[in-house]
Motif scaffolding. Structure first.
Motif, short mmCIF file in Angstrom:
data_model
loop_
_atom_site.label_atom_id
_atom_site.label_comp_id
_atom_site.label_asym_id
_atom_site.label_seq_id
_atom_site.Cartn_x
_atom_site.Cartn_y
_atom_site.Cartn_z
N LEU A 504 0.83 -1.21 0.00
CA LEU A 504 0.00 0.00 0.00
C LEU A 504 0.86 1.25 0.00
N VAL A 505 1.90 1.27 0.82
CA VAL A 505 2.79 2.44 0.89
C VAL A 505 3.46 2.67 -0.47
N ALA A 506 3.91 1.57 -1.09
CA ALA A 506 4.57 1.69 -2.40
C ALA A 506 3.62 2.27 -3.44
N GLU A 507 2.36 1.78 -3.45
CA GLU A 507 1.38 2.29 -4.41
C GLU A 507 1.06 3.76 -4.14
N VAL A 508 0.95 4.11 -2.89
CA VAL A 508 0.65 5.50 -2.54
C VAL A 508 1.77 6.43 -3.03
N LYS A 509 3.01 6.00 -2.88
CA LYS A 509 4.14 6.84 -3.31
C LYS A 509 4.23 6.91 -4.83
N ILE A 510 4.05 5.76 -5.50
CA ILE A 510 4.14 5.74 -6.97
C ILE A 510 3.05 6.63 -7.58
N ARG A 511 1.84 6.53 -7.03
CA ARG A 511 0.71 7.28 -7.59
C ARG A 511 0.58 8.68 -7.00
N GLU A 512 1.43 8.98 -6.01
CA GLU A 512 1.40 10.27 -5.32
C GLU A 512 0.00 10.57 -4.79
N LEU A 513 -0.54 9.62 -4.06
CA LEU A 513 -1.87 9.77 -3.45
C LEU A 513 -1.69 10.43 -2.10
N LYS A 514 -2.14 11.65 -1.97
CA LYS A 514 -1.84 12.44 -0.78
C LYS A 514 -3.08 12.75 0.07
N SER A 515 -4.21 12.14 -0.26
CA SER A 515 -5.41 12.30 0.55
C SER A 515 -6.10 10.97 0.71
N VAL A 516 -6.88 10.84 1.75
CA VAL A 516 -7.61 9.59 2.00
C VAL A 516 -8.58 9.31 0.87
N SER A 537 -3.62 8.47 9.18
CA SER A 537 -2.39 8.37 9.96
C SER A 537 -1.21 7.98 9.07
N MET A 538 -1.43 7.01 8.19
CA MET A 538 -0.35 6.54 7.32
C MET A 538 0.09 7.63 6.36
N LEU A 539 -0.86 8.30 5.72
CA LEU A 539 -0.52 9.34 4.74
C LEU A 539 0.21 10.50 5.38
N LYS A 540 -0.19 10.86 6.59
CA LYS A 540 0.50 11.95 7.28
C LYS A 540 1.96 11.60 7.53
N SER A 541 2.23 10.34 7.87
CA SER A 541 3.62 9.93 8.12
C SER A 541 4.42 9.85 6.83
N ILE A 542 3.76 9.56 5.70
CA ILE A 542 4.47 9.46 4.42
C ILE A 542 4.77 10.84 3.84
N TRP A 543 3.77 11.71 3.83
CA TRP A 543 3.89 12.96 3.09
C TRP A 543 4.22 14.17 3.94
N GLY A 544 4.06 14.08 5.26
CA GLY A 544 4.38 15.22 6.10
C GLY A 544 3.58 16.45 5.73
N THR A 545 4.25 17.55 5.40
CA THR A 545 3.54 18.80 5.10
C THR A 545 2.81 18.76 3.76
N GLU A 546 3.10 17.76 2.91
CA GLU A 546 2.40 17.64 1.62
C GLU A 546 1.07 16.90 1.75
N TYR A 547 0.85 16.28 2.90
CA TYR A 547 -0.39 15.53 3.13
C TYR A 547 -1.60 16.45 3.03
N ILE A 548 -2.61 16.01 2.28
CA ILE A 548 -3.85 16.78 2.12
C ILE A 548 -4.82 16.33 3.21
N ASP A 549 -5.04 17.18 4.16
CA ASP A 549 -5.82 16.85 5.36
C ASP A 549 -7.32 17.00 5.08
N GLU A 550 -8.01 15.85 5.04
CA GLU A 550 -9.47 15.86 4.90
C GLU A 550 -10.05 15.54 6.27
#
Length: 821
Positions: A504-516, A537-550
């Motif tokens: 899941l983490v790999a797919e999120v990074k490859i696709r640059e998915l930054k929101s739930v 929680s996972m996206l916030k740890s991956i993207w930090g300030t780039e995470y899109i907070d919904e």
């Protein structure tokens, strides 16, 4: 106006079957009729007191302790009745029966019947003592009871459970998770007197007391104390014990009153014959409400035998079907302790042979009674390795071996022979006592492609009760299929996305998915709140300030950075590093408590101060007046670092635990994880900070080195930490802890605590990765630590710039979210 539902008219003559009761017996009755003859000629109508479908009462303690949601223990949801053309009057209690015209009445509903079955079950017995109507006194029998007890326990520090039987101990187990001290009161001289003898009861008492529960035996309750709200219990000998709440679990009484009021012969319960027929030939009875050959059964296995026999009889599949009584043999878990019971263990005659084995160090106790050369009763506690063999001797009246100890330590003289295996087990052998599932039913499911334990459970319910039969289920899968297949969903990070976390983490990074919403849109198969929380929680740890907070992906606690309470107010816990504070901070906390009329100021188990009862719209002002950082007590993150005073004051201290604890807490504050993480640092092996039962513990050795420990727990589960490594300096300790934190964060499943994660991965593998750098990733872990530190922003700063309008508005008209069943 009463609506009369008449008998169904059709070209084929059909009969109307009405079942009073939608509990485990009533619903099983309907299931067994469907199983006996899918083309049966009944129109089935059921009445149930509760406004739900049928659920597994065996798992109520799981609902009480929060390990399962109410909807997760349902056996037959409302949709099941509709799918099987069964009319269910949920929440309707039958109050009148017209036996002459064969009509039952409940509120505004009336139903004619050709055949009527009583499955009214039982109710909790409430002793005739003063005070049982006080506020704070509960019984433990239904989902609603669980919800009410859990809600009330939030404001309590101590609880008393009256009754030391199975249900009482399960209630006590559930209460433990609500941070209340629990005392179990049993009138008899030992616990679980129905299943255990005195020696076994004492072993059980020692076991549960190690879990933190106090047990008082030979204690007769005389009165519940209090004016309008319960404040304690008074015993017949004059002793008094204070309590904020009381749960009564003092046995059950059959619900026979409706039958008795309408002329059906009753004794202790509704009397039935071998056809399970009452004194009225059109009316039958099954379950805890009936008395057969002098016996009233409170376990599920006899009830399953009753419903199966009656289904065979009523459908005509076996007109000779009869129920002739049950031999009581069951395996279960009590507060996590395995127990097996067969027959009446306390019924010992002078000519009986009694065979016992005890291993006090492991809380193991076995006892068998041999009468006329055969096993007449047995109890086993703590280790059930010989249980299946004993069950065979007991159920089949097989002669006991001449060397009686072979009952426990079998040899070739065992009845089935030395090469006995699961394959030799008869098809009708009951594997799951909780749900009455036979070997044949399980094997049929396996042959149909259900080759994992959860898949078999979903298809047959085997293993979904207490869970003690899962080993046998696994063995049957291996015997039939050759191997147990891995259940794919067990590795998923969240249920809505069918991927393990690394994938899941790999797919999120490859696709640059930054929101739930982006993750669910591209990778998800469902949309549920728990999955949203985990993905956020996972996206916030991956993207930090780039995470899109919904914000709708967060639970209310994470949206407003405080713990919601049952009355809609909030709890605020400021950060107090290592439990060390100052006079100035204490004065500020006191001033805030006065200014905002805080209803309770409480010291937490993590050496912090909790301000309870704060209004939502006051939160930003409270944070501003405190001027302290958030303690993150409301989310899945680093909570506390508990310390002792170490070398600064303690004469036993061998290293500075306070300084290390504060350094750890300051460095890792705000780190978020799949589940909460608690630390402890102890300045010597005396371990005053309880570091060996923390998620991460650090203990100074006699020589002053630091032992790094991981995977401990001291709540509902108790687990001692595993040793990860020993280091010499504070800097090394901080570095190793940071590496473990990131590895856990990146590889644990959502809501998986370290005490489940560490044994799942294996301490040796974790040590190789974290300490020996077997994967070559420790530098990556170090960089991720620094990246996470750099991304930290105190969430209480949102007081100056709310994320959205109304973030801290207290909307009085909106009720608290409730679990919907």
């Amino acid at each position: 106006m009463i609506q009369l539902n008449t008998i169904h008219e059709s070209p084929v003559t059909r009969r109307k079957l009405v079942i009073i009761g939608n509990g485990m017996a009533g619903a099983r009755m309907a299931e067994d009729i469907l199983a006996a003859d899918p083309n049966h000629d009944f129109d089935i109508v059921m009445f149930g007191d509760e406004p739900y479908g049928n659920y597994n009462r065996i798992l109520l303690s799981h609902v009480l302790n929060g390990s399962q949601e109410p909807q997760e223990i349902f056996l037959n949801p409302l949709a099941w009745y509709e799918e099987n053309q069964i009319t269910l009057h949920a929440g309707k209690r039958v109050t009148k029966i017209d036996r002459e015209n064969k009509i039952v009445y409940a509120d505004d509903v009336a139903e004619e019947y050709d055949v009527l079955i009583f499955a009214t079950g039982s109710r909790p017995f409430v002793p005739p003592i003063q005070g049982t109507t006080l506020h704070g006194v509960f019984v433990f029998r239904t989902i609603d009871d669980c919800r009410n007890i859990a809600e009330y326990a939030k404001d309590c520090k101590s609880a008393i459970v009256i009754g030391g039987g199975l249900l009482g101990l399960e209630a006590a187990k559930g209460l433990m998770t609500h941070n209340v001290s629990v005392t179990v009161v049993e009138m008899g001289p030992w616990l679980m007197a129905v299943q255990l003898d005195e020696a076994g009861g004492k072993v059980l008492q020692q076991t549960i007391e190690k879990l933190g529960i106090t047990a008082l035996t030979s204690a007769s309750t005389k009165e519940l104390l209090g004016h309008t709200t319960v404040t304690g219990v008074k015993f017949a000998d004059g002793r008094e014990v204070a309590a904020d709440m009381v749960v009564i679990s003092a046995g059950i009484r059959p619900n026979k009153e409706l039958a008795a009021e309408h002329g059906i012969v009753c004794d202790r319960a509704i009397l039935v014959d071998d056809q399970l027929r009452t004194s009225d030939t059109s009316i039958y009875g099954v379950g805890e409400c009936v008395q057969h050959r002098g016996m009233v059964y409170g376990l599920v296995a006899p009830i399953w035998e009753q419903t199966k026999a009656l289904a065979q009889l009523l459908t005509g599949k076996n007109p000779q079907a009869r129920y002739v009584g049950s031999k009581l043999a069951t395996k279960l878990k009590v507060m996590g302790v395995e127990l097996a019971s067969m027959g009446r263990i306390s019924d010992v005659k002078p000519t009986d042979e009694v065979v016992t084995f005890a291993e006090p160090g492991r809380q193991v106790y076995w006892k068998a009674i041999v009468r006329d050369g055969k096993v007449s009763a047995c109890c086993m506690l703590g280790d059930l390795e010989p249980a299946d063999q004993l069950v065979d001797y007991f159920m089949n009246d097989t002669p006991a071996p001449s060397r009686r100890l072979e009952l426990f330590f079998g040899s070739g003289t065992k009845a089935q022979g030395a090469d006995f295996s699961l394959a030799d087990m008869p098809d009708d052998k009951q594997i799951c006592d909780c749900n009455g599932v036979s070997k044949k039913t399980i094997c049929d499911a396996i042959r149909a492609g259900k080759c994992t334990v959860p898949a078999v459970g979903k298809a047959t319910r085997a293993g979904t009760g207490c869970g003690s039969c899962k080993t046998l289920v696994k063995g049957l899968i291996e015997a039939v299929n050759g191997e147990v297949k891995a259940e794919p969903s067990e590795s998923w990070y969240v249920t809505a996305v069918p991927m393990d976390k690394p994938t899941l983490v790999a797919e999120v990074k490859i696709r640059e998915l930054k929101s739930v919403s982006a993750v669910l849109r591209e990778l998800g198969t469902a949309d549920d709140e728990k999955s949203k929380n985990g993905l956020a929680s996972m996206l916030k740890s991956i993207w930090g300030t780039e995470y899109i907070d919904e914000r709708d992906a967060r639970y209310i606690n994470d949206r407003v950075h405080a713990n919601i309470q049952k009355d809609g107010t909030f709890s605020v816990i400021p950060r107090i590093y290592g439990g060390i504070t100052s006079a100035d901070d204490l004065i500020k906390i006191g001033q805030v408590a006065k200014k905002y009329d805080v209803r309770m100021v409480k010291f937490t188990g993590g050496q912090r101060i909790d301000l309870l009862g704060i209004k939502k719209d006051d939160l930003p002002k409270v944070w501003a007046d405190l001027g302290m950082p958030s303690g993150y007590a409301y989310t899945k993150a680093l909570r506390t670092v508990k310390t002792c005073v170490g070398t600064e004051f303690c004469r036993y201290g061998t290293n500075d635990s306070t300084a290390l604890g504060i350094a750890l807490e300051k460095k890792f504050q705000g780190f978020e994880f799949p589940a909460k993480v608690k630390l402890g640092v102890s300045g010597c092996p005396r371990n005053c900070s309880e570091s060996t039962v923390k998620d991460i513990g650090i203990v100074a050795s006699d020589g002053g080195d630091w032992d790094i420990l991981v995977g401990g727990a001291a709540g509902a589960s108790v687990r001692k930490t595993d040793l990860l490594c020993r280091v010499k300096t504070q800097e090394e300790a901080i570095r190793v802890v940071g590496r473990f934190m990131i590895y856990y964060r990146d590889n644990a499943k959502w809501i998986e605590r370290t005490y489940d994660f560490v044994p799942r991965i294996g301490i040796e593998k974790i040590r190789d990765i974290i300490v020996n750098n077997s994967l070559g990733i420790v530098e990556d872990l170090d960089r991720e630590v620094e990246k996470t530190i750099a991304a930290y922003v105190d969430p209480w700063l949102e007081r100056n710039n709310p994320v959205y309008a109304g973030q801290f508005e207290d909307v009085k008209t909106v009720p608290l979210p409730m679990v919907t069943v």
